[in-house]
Each structure stands twice: as structure tokens, then as C-alpha cells.
Design an enzyme around this catalytic site. Sequence first.
Site: not given
Ligand code: PGA
Length: 251
Positions: A9-11, A95, A165, A171, A213, A234
Amino acid sequence: MAKPILVANWKNHPSSLKEAKTLLAKISKSSRLYKKLHFFVAPPTTYFETVSSRPKSLLNLASQNVFVDLKGSHTGEIGLDILKSFGVRAVIVGHSERRALGETSKDVSLKVKTVLKSGITPIVCIGELTKDLDGGHFEFLRDEIRESLDGIKRSDVSKLVLAYEPVWAIGKSATDSISQDDLVQTVIFIKKVLTDLFGRILAEKVPILYGGSTEPANAETLFSNTGIRGFLVGHASLDAEDLKKIASAML
Ligand code: PGA
């Protein structure tokens, strides 16, 4: 044994098409590894064309969102017909970063039903907001799953993917992520909720992913014997080396 599922998930990253191309080129160097997985990349829509030009044997294109209506004019939104035309195979729905902008579980259930109509896989995100060592989050999760999957036809249950999640773990870093024991317990609980909703046989068909994370340091521990079928990653998915290590930890 079905292939593990890995969703990058590159956001809203990387910050330029040039960087996105560089990242893809690095990822492509490990194509033999990614072919052993169901590997999806969910980039910003502006990079769809670039990501979808990569061989399907390496990766599948995923979307981070979809607009709920199939018809009509909706400024600034992207509907399923456009996603389909780029070859999108999965859509992340609900999400937590979209829920934080006001998306409700009711909205999520409408989107899931729209996505299912198109033959694309919805990856439905659920997760409690705060860490609760006394198990108070179970009730929250039960309600969120029920509402997010409200009205799904039994014949569509096997087409769903669920991503757990916990919002408090997103994050951060591997050390702030969920423990293996807590993940085991929560996955058992999610399976129980799905069983109550759809019966054991259908519930077992829904792969559960973990996100929050996931990094090279915790990927193997979180994947082994926890009942999950893969990861929604992420920040670590923006580093080709880290992503490769996470992918390797699943094999
Ligand atoms: P993260 O994000 O791996 O940076 O915690 C995961 C997500 O929000 O899908």
C-alpha cells in the site's frame, strides 16, 4: 497450500513518477520471489499506468479506494469502470486513513458490494483505534466486521479478503507493532465473528491479512502460526529491500 498474499500500500507515495519507476525497477529485480506470492501493488492512481505495465506474473494492480456509485458524474472520484480499464484486480476498502476522513462502516459495506459486482477482490480493512490489553477491542471489531460486511451475499463471501489493521500500530516501527500472541488471539476472534455470520465453511474461505508496522524485523514472527494469510504493508513497501525481506519471510 494457497500462495501467501502481499499487498504493498503505497498510500500517497513516492512523491514523483520518476521515484515510482525507480522503486518498481528495484522490485522487478526480485520477480522470482514475488511470483511465489499473490503480490499486489496499490499505488496512487496517477501511477496506475506505470504499475500496470509490469507483467501480471510479477504483480497485480490494486486500488486504494473506489467511488461507491457505478453511474453518474462525480467530480474528483474514480469509479470501477476506470479501475477495471487499468486491470485493477483488488480494491482496498475502508482503510483506517479513509475512515478517519469520515468513511463509515455503512459506506464500506456499500463499496464492498459495488466491488463484488465487478469481479474485483475487495480487501476490507478493520481495526481498533487504541490498544486495549483487556480485550475491549473485541467488541469494537465484531461490530465493525458486521457493519462493514452487512448485506454481503453468501455466494460472495469466498471472494472477500479481510485485512486486520490495528490503527494504533500503523505507521510506526516493528517494536511498536502487535505481539505474536495478541495477533493469534485476534485472528481467532475474527474467524469466530465470520463463522457466526456465515458459517464455518464459508468463514474459512476468507483470507485474513495483517497490517500495521510490518517490517523485516517482525514479518516472520507475525506470519508464523498466527493464522494470517499475508500482509498489507505501508511504509516498508516503499523500500524495495525491506519489501523483499518481508516477502521472503512468508515463504
Ligand atoms: P504501515 O501501514 O505498514 O506503514 O504501518 C499499513 C497500512 O496502513 O496499510
